[in-house]
Design an enzyme around this catalytic site. Structure first.
Site, PDB file in Angstrom:
ATOM      1  N   ASP A   1       0.854  -1.185   0.000  1.00  0.00           N
ATOM      2  CA  ASP A   1       0.000   0.000   0.000  1.00  0.00           C
ATOM      3  C   ASP A   1       0.894   1.241   0.000  1.00  0.00           C
ATOM      4  O   ASP A   1       1.716   1.409   0.883  1.00  0.00           O
ATOM      5  CB  ASP A   1      -0.860  -0.043   1.282  1.00  0.00           C
ATOM      6  CG  ASP A   1      -2.049   0.885   1.205  1.00  0.00           C
ATOM      7  OD1 ASP A   1      -2.061   1.745   0.304  1.00  0.00           O
ATOM      8  OD2 ASP A   1      -2.953   0.752   2.049  1.00  0.00           O
TER       9      ASP A   1
ATOM     10  N   GLU B   1      -2.489   0.160  -4.544  1.00  0.00           N
ATOM     11  CA  GLU B   1      -2.487  -1.029  -3.696  1.00  0.00           C
ATOM     12  C   GLU B   1      -2.344  -2.281  -4.542  1.00  0.00           C
ATOM     13  O   GLU B   1      -2.887  -2.347  -5.640  1.00  0.00           O
ATOM     14  CB  GLU B   1      -3.830  -1.150  -2.961  1.00  0.00           C
ATOM     15  CG  GLU B   1      -3.907  -0.398  -1.667  1.00  0.00           C
ATOM     16  CD  GLU B   1      -5.235  -0.646  -0.988  1.00  0.00           C
ATOM     17  OE1 GLU B   1      -5.610  -1.807  -0.822  1.00  0.00           O
ATOM     18  OE2 GLU B   1      -5.900   0.353  -0.653  1.00  0.00           O
TER      19      GLU B   1
END
Length: 607
Positions: free
Chosen positions: A118, A209
DNA sequence: GCCACTTCG
DNA sequence: CAACCGAAGTGGC
């Protein structure tokens, strides 16, 4: 405000009740990213007070208040249902729950290293690369609503998804930048290039992500997963100058949670060990799990489930209170199970294509029609870009009160052109105008579902175009690799693909010849001659109504659907599907006593 | 199939 | 003054 039906009892609100609801409403107004990182040092009490004051009295606020009231009523019903269940003999439900838990346990797979990566405050971080002076000030990206903000801004209680005027109340010196999506996409591509070296079949969850399965990489390089992730994060930071956080675990669900644990620029591992996983889950607030939002969190809280460990003692109640899917989902949360299969998003089949637009309140019918025209044109572009037609068309409106309504219709043939989209959407709109006198809108949207692909060639069972040259490089490696995975079926698939392609070409030609005007098909239908055209109910394309040809064609379409279905089914273990689910029941005027009248209902205690 | 609603990023 | 957008999924009817 009060509806005439039986709702009055439920919705009646006294000043006392409003006072009680203030806290939950404030919580609601805080927005969805409360659980996100960077908020720990913030005085939430003060923040929610400021947001509440800034919002009070607006139409948005009133709508949120209404929603909050409904939820509070619903929760009261859950509490009552629970109390009632407690006085009953639930031995059967308990046994069933335990059976399911042990069945799930037997599917546990601890052999994989799955990671979730992330990027930290991605859009803000990219902007800071271009303008380093922004690093020292609170800054956010987004105009009306913030999409991202840097960690300095988060200290003020500012967060993504927040209206910018609210953010400015919290932090008057906040610097706001317009978003530059191309810039972020380019940077994301750099990062993905590096990730692909660790897992060529990685799965992008969004622009910033991704999930990777690094089991093979660890084996090949004789490295441990933490070492690998450390190395990858350093590599990403060095070459792209963007910092990322990562979670390492035995499955995607835990990896996702873990990536938030040491944000920013950190990593966290939950060992591939049953005890370690169970201990980690036991203390984990349910809200941290992907799929549990503000509503479900409150519903679960009302029966005493705050952490995943609290699920177990309640296991006998869950199906009756929240439904089968929710029970299964919660069982997986308790055990810390999740999917281990990571695959490129390109292999997912698209279900819908849509577009919507928000504007200042409009009541004028002609103006609304003009908006509909515009939306139809936007959707036509999206449909042609994604190469689909839709057999179902959905109209969405948001009233000036923020209430959202949708209406749908199935046009006689699959649609994609603005002209058709408008033609079939208009009756739904006029009907709404009749139902709601003086209708004022703040949003209008169109969406096509029940999609029919219009791709001409190279369609395989996963809906991936393997032939078309314009497929981007990353997708291409994925596609070829994916094709290899099914190696055993190669010959069969190639043959089937050829068959589909031939069929598609034929159909394309037919539908061209058929022409697109209503008049033609109508006259043909009424003639009922050899030349009459009928539409295949599966692919929605015109066909000559020679019985044999037509039936053969329908059979073909049906079989193709079955093949697709099988191909999809084999891709996931049913026990571990982790699709975020929603159990939704509309609070209707039906009194809660009806449940006793119908013993067949699965969910005894709701409606 | 239709619709409301929840959730995610 | 003022609160997004696109997609997916669930469940009731």
């Amino acid at each position: 405000m009060e509806s005439p039906g039986g709702l009055a009892d439920d919705k009646q609100s006294t000043p006392v009740q409003d006072e009680e609801n203030r806290d939950t409403l404030k919580y609601q107004l805080l927005g969805p990213s409360l659980t996100k990182a960077g908020q720990d040092a913030v005085d939430q009490q003060k923040v929610s007070e400021i947001i509440y004051e800034a919002s009070k009295g607006s139409k948005f606020f009133n709508h949120e208040q209404e929603r909050d009231r409904n939820l509070t009523v619903k929760i009261e019903r859950i509490r009552k249902a629970k109390a009632r269940l407690e006085s009953l003999d639930l031995a059967h439900d308990l046994r069933r729950a335990d059976e399911y838990l042990s069945e799930l346990e037997s599917t546990r797979d601890l052999s994989q290293y799955v990671i979730h990566v992330d990027c930290d405050a991605f859009f803000a971080a990219v902007e800071e690369l271009d303008r380093p002076e922004l690093r020292t000030v609170p800054m956010a990206v987004g105009k009306g609503v913030l999409t991202t903000c840097n960690y300095l801004a988060r200290k003020f209680g500012v967060r993504s998804g927040m209206a910018s005027f609210v953010a400015l109340k919290l932090c008057p010196q906040l610097v706001l930048l317009p978003q530059n999506y191309e810039k972020y996409t380019a940077k994301a591509k750099e990062i993905r290039t590096i990730m692909a070296q660790y897992d060529p079949l990685f799965e992008s969850a969004s622009i910033d992500e991704a999930y990777l399965n690094i089991t093979a990489y660890c084996d090949e390089n004789d490295m441990g997963p933490e070492e690998v992730v450390q190395q990858m994060r350093e590599e990403i930071l060095e070459t792209t100058k963007v910092s990322v956080s990562a979670g390492i675990a035995a499955n995607a669900k835990i990896a996702k949670i873990a990536s938030n644990q040491n944000k920013p620029n950190g990593q966290f591992r939950v060992a591939n060990d049953r005890t370690a996983i169970m201990e980690f889950m036991r203390e984990l607030p349910v809200r941290k799990v992907n799929g549990v939002g503000r509503v479900f969190e409150r519903e679960l809280g009302s029966i005493g489930v705050e952490k995943c460990g609290d699920i177990y003692p309640q296991r006998a109640f869950l199906t009756k209170l929240f439904g089968e899917k929710a029970f299964q989902f919660l069982a997986q949360c308790y055990l810390g199970l999740g999917r281990t299969k990571i695959e490129p998003v390109e292999t997912y089949e698209r279900k819908s294509v849509g577009t919507e637009t928000t504007f200042h309140e409009i009541g004028d019918k002609d103006e609304i029609r003009a908006k509909l025209q515009w939306v139809a044109q936007e959707l036509e572009q999206d449909m042609s870009r994604t190469q689909f037609k839709g057999r179902t068309l959905v109209l969405k409106v948001k009233l000036h009160t923020f209430e959202v309504l949708t209406r749908q219709t199935s046009p006689p043939r699959a649609v994609s052109l603005a002209k058709d989209l408008y033609t079939f959407a208009l009756p739904m709109l006029t009907k709404l105008e009749k139902e709601i006198p003086g209708m004022k809108l703040r949003l209008l949207g169109l969406r096509c579902t029940n999609l029919v692909s219009t791709k001409k060639a190279g369609i395989n069972f996963f809906g991936v175009s393997a032939v078309q040259p314009e497929v981007v490089s990353t997708a291409k490696t994925h596609t070829t690799a994916a094709d290899h995975e099914i190696g055993a079926e190669e010959a069969f698939e190639a043959a089937a693909r050829q068959e589909i392609q031939d069929e598609m070409n034929d159909l394309e030609q037919l539908s061209q010849e058929a022409g697109n005007t209503n008049e033609v098909s109508e006259t043909n239908e009424s003639n009922d001659t050899q030349q009459a055209q009928w539409e295949c109910p599966i692919c929605c394309r015109a066909q000559i109504a020679d019985d044999r040809i037509f039936n053969d064609h329908v059979d073909f379409c049906l079989s193709r659907q079955t093949i697709r279905q099988v191909a999809q089914d084999t891709r996931e273990t049913p026990a571990q599907t982790t699709a975020p689910f929603n159990r939704k029941r509309k609070p209707t005027s039906q009194s809660s006593s009806t449940f006793e009248a119908d013993p067949r209902q699965k969910r005894l205690f709701f409606q």
